[in-house]
Scaffold this motif. Structure first.
Motif, PDB file in Angstrom:
ATOM      1  N   THR A   1      43.422  26.243  46.256  1.00 41.97           N
ATOM      2  CA  THR A   1      43.701  26.633  44.881  1.00 41.97           C
ATOM      3  C   THR A   1      42.424  26.941  44.114  1.00 41.97           C
ATOM      4  O   THR A   1      42.331  27.936  43.389  1.00 41.97           O
ATOM      5  N   THR A   2      41.411  26.086  44.254  1.00 44.52           N
ATOM      6  CA  THR A   2      40.154  26.306  43.533  1.00 44.52           C
ATOM      7  C   THR A   2      39.489  27.586  43.986  1.00 44.52           C
ATOM      8  O   THR A   2      39.003  28.379  43.168  1.00 44.52           O
ATOM      9  N   SER A   3      39.485  27.816  45.280  1.00 39.55           N
ATOM     10  CA  SER A   3      38.891  29.040  45.810  1.00 39.55           C
ATOM     11  C   SER A   3      39.601  30.271  45.294  1.00 39.55           C
ATOM     12  O   SER A   3      38.968  31.309  45.048  1.00 39.55           O
ATOM     13  N   ALA A   4      40.918  30.183  45.091  1.00 36.93           N
ATOM     14  CA  ALA A   4      41.692  31.340  44.645  1.00 36.93           C
ATOM     15  C   ALA A   4      41.244  31.831  43.274  1.00 36.93           C
ATOM     16  O   ALA A   4      41.405  33.004  42.949  1.00 36.93           O
ATOM     17  N   LEU A   5      40.658  30.950  42.464  1.00 38.95           N
ATOM     18  CA  LEU A   5      40.199  31.350  41.146  1.00 38.95           C
ATOM     19  C   LEU A   5      38.998  32.287  41.220  1.00 38.95           C
ATOM     20  O   LEU A   5      38.663  32.958  40.233  1.00 38.95           O
ATOM     21  N   LEU A   6      38.355  32.326  42.373  1.00 37.85           N
ATOM     22  CA  LEU A   6      37.221  33.236  42.539  1.00 37.85           C
ATOM     23  C   LEU A   6      37.653  34.696  42.432  1.00 37.85           C
ATOM     24  O   LEU A   6      36.910  35.525  41.906  1.00 37.85           O
ATOM     25  N   ALA A   7      38.837  35.012  42.961  1.00 35.52           N
ATOM     26  CA  ALA A   7      39.285  36.410  42.976  1.00 35.52           C
ATOM     27  C   ALA A   7      39.391  36.990  41.566  1.00 35.52           C
ATOM     28  O   ALA A   7      38.778  38.028  41.278  1.00 35.52           O
ATOM     29  N   PRO A   8      40.123  36.357  40.638  1.00 31.76           N
ATOM     30  CA  PRO A   8      40.170  36.927  39.286  1.00 31.76           C
ATOM     31  C   PRO A   8      38.823  36.881  38.580  1.00 31.76           C
ATOM     32  O   PRO A   8      38.511  37.780  37.781  1.00 31.76           O
ATOM     33  N   LEU A   9      38.010  35.872  38.874  1.00 28.36           N
ATOM     34  CA  LEU A   9      36.697  35.781  38.230  1.00 28.36           C
ATOM     35  C   LEU A   9      35.799  36.933  38.664  1.00 28.36           C
ATOM     36  O   LEU A   9      35.179  37.611  37.827  1.00 28.36           O
ATOM     37  N   VAL A  10      35.724  37.184  39.965  1.00 25.77           N
ATOM     38  CA  VAL A  10      34.890  38.271  40.472  1.00 25.77           C
ATOM     39  C   VAL A  10      35.420  39.619  39.998  1.00 25.77           C
ATOM     40  O   VAL A  10      34.651  40.507  39.621  1.00 25.77           O
ATOM     41  N   CYS A  11      36.737  39.779  40.016  1.00 20.99           N
ATOM     42  CA  CYS A  11      37.339  41.027  39.530  1.00 20.99           C
ATOM     43  C   CYS A  11      36.938  41.290  38.086  1.00 20.99           C
ATOM     44  O   CYS A  11      36.551  42.409  37.720  1.00 20.99           O
ATOM     45  N   THR A  12      36.999  40.266  37.257  1.00 24.16           N
ATOM     46  CA  THR A  12      36.627  40.410  35.851  1.00 24.16           C
ATOM     47  C   THR A  12      35.156  40.776  35.700  1.00 24.16           C
ATOM     48  O   THR A  12      34.801  41.654  34.899  1.00 24.16           O
TER      49      THR A  12
END
Length: 510
Positions: free
Chosen positions: A200-211
């Motif tokens: 779950t924590t790793s999944a937050l990387l995707a929207p962060l990097v996209c932004t």
């Protein structure tokens, strides 16, 4: 692929070439002009910083595709073929990624599923266009493949790499076309709610990097939000909007590109694709004997377009507008091709179970042959790209004599129509540019009337901005037509005979 070399340039491709060139372009004053002088707009290669500045200040598209195309043509030289080759390369790369993903799911179905994808109308035509749509196809397939990877049990390091990669791809999608938001949001949502719990924590990387990838372009995006309202049509009611969107989704896989094909056949083919896709959806959720790989790939192929299309329809209804362009939904083409192919294969399996004399591969084979029959392999008269017919116009000029032929171009509200004509026409061909304001055409008619005695053939190039697409536009140019008639010209059939009159008129001195 054959259209890469043979198909006539269309308006947006001309804009691509001009923006990649180092030379700036200013609309000429109405009246007679030199094609050769205007061809300077296609000389050189723009520096990347100037290219970005152009798309910040003078255009309404994000710059990622144009930077890739600029880097490519700086090595090969600026030409329509070299720019189209970029799209072909991107589509071939997408096919490679797609094949790798589907092969792991079911190697036996790979040849059929891959062929349906490669021959999909949206995919095959984007491979022949010097525009950003091929890059969208590649990035969507790449995002789908990486999203599949994130559903596996991964090591911590590889999991972080996958999420960073997914976020970067989503950011690049937004930097390629704003409509990519309808595929980026579903991918980000699904990444955050699917996969092993400890990721779950790793999944937050995707929207962060996209932004972070898109953030530098955000101010420009906000200034582009109100641009191009002319490409939005009057709204339909919610049910009609949903039906129309479904027709467009079916058209991503199968569409007709020849006006001689009845529209009822076009609608029937699209409806058949939607039907096969629904069968594919049912097979994904109702089958009990799927492999783990099938349970990873298939549901994502359903949920990504389901969420994205729902958002698209909701936004259309909220804005009280609808978007009438098939290519804006090309982001869903890989999923629609996958579902249609799976539905066709499932239909074949059901026929076999019923002791049908047909082969279990018969339905998917019929689908593939239908795609082949309808694809435009090099025939320049394409409805899906607005129809330029500039190859036909250039041939008319060289056949009838360059000095004896005059081309009248209506640029409309943009520069694409004029640039397309300039790119294709012989440098020494005479040209007359109509003013964008039709109220000034009376003066143009007088100027033409005084100078038409030196020409034997006149090609009047219409603009897509006026009248209805797919309808004869000659009545719109009544003022110009009257000047031609008064000087002894008569309108004759313009090749290609079936559609030529929709986009330009040929006038010959009697």
């Amino acid at each position: 692929m054959f259209g890469l070399l043979s198909r006539s340039i269309w308006y947006d491709e001309a804009i691509t070439l001009q923006s990649l060139a180092a030379a700036q372009f200013s609309m000429p004053n109405a009246g007679f002009t030199s094609v050769g002088a205007l061809k300077e707009a296609f000389q050189g290669n723009a520096h990347p910083t100037k290219l970005i500045d152009h798309y910040v200040n003078a255009d309404v598209h994000p710059p990622f595709y144009f930077l890739i195309a600029n880097a490519s043509v700086s090595l090969t030289g600026l030409s329509l073929t070299s720019a189209r080759a970029v799209s072909l390369g991107l589509v071939l790369a997408a096919v490679f990624l797609y094949a790798n993903m589907v092969r792991r799911e079911n190697a036996g179905h790979l040849p059929f599923t891959l062929t349906v994808f490669g021959l999909s109308f949206a995919v095959a035509t984007s491979a022949q266009d010097a525009r950003s749509y091929a890059l969208l196809v590649f990035l969507v397939v790449a995002a789908w493949m990486v999203l599949v990877e994130t559903t596996r049990e991964l090591t911590k390091w590889y999991r972080w790499v996958a999420d960073v990669m997914l976020g970067a791809i989503c950011g690049c999608l937004l930097l390629t076309h704003y409509f990519a938001i309808f595929v980026v949001l579903p991918i980000i949502i699904l990444r955050c709610i699917r996969g092993p719990k400890r990721q779950t924590t790793s999944a937050l990387l995707a929207p962060l990097v996209c932004t972070l990838v898109f953030l530098p372009w955000l101010p420009t995006f906000l200034t582009h939000l109100t641009a191009r309202p002319e490409q939005m049509l009057d709204a339909l009611d919610p049910l009609a909007t949903a039906k129309w969107t479904a027709q467009l989704l079916g058209g991503l896989v199968w569409s007709t590109s020849h006006s001689a094909i009845p529209e009822v056949l076009n609608k029937a083919g699209r409806a058949a694709v939607i039907g096969l896709a629904l069968i594919g959806v049912a097979s994904i959720f109702l089958s009990n004997n799927q492999t783990p790989e099938q349970r990873r790939v298939g549901p994502l192929a359903v949920w990504i377009p389901a969420i994205g299309v729902s958002l698209f329809v909701a936004v259309s209804i909220w804005m009280d507008r609808r978007f009438d362009l098939l290519r804006y939904l090309i982001i869903f083409a890989p999923f629609m091709a996958y579902l249609a192919a799976r539905g066709a294969l499932q239909t074949g399996a059901a026929l076999t179970a019923l002791d049908s004399p047909l082969s279990n591969k018969a339905p998917v084979t019929v689908l593939i042959f239908a795609q082949l029959a309808m694809l435009n392999w090099g025939w320049e008269a394409t409805q899906n790209r607005g129809g330029g017919y500039f190859n036909s116009i250039a041939l008319e000029i060289t056949t009838n004599g360059v000095s004896d032929s005059l081309t009248i171009v209506d640029p409309g509200n943009g520069r694409g129509n004029l640039l397309a004509a300039v790119y294709v026409l012989p440098p020494d061909a005479p040209m007359f540019v109509l003013p964008p304001d039709m109220g000034e055409w009376q003066d143009s008619a007088k100027s033409l009337h005084a100078n038409l005695n030196r020409y034997q053939t006149v090609l009047l190039v219409y603009t897509i901005d006026r009248g209805r697409h797919g309808k004869d536009k000659s009545p719109i140019y009544e003022t110009i037509n009257a000047a031609l008639q008064d000087q002894g010209f008569a309108m004759v059939t313009a090749p290609p005979a079936i559609q030529g009159a929709l986009f330009y008129a040929k006038w010959v001195r009697q």
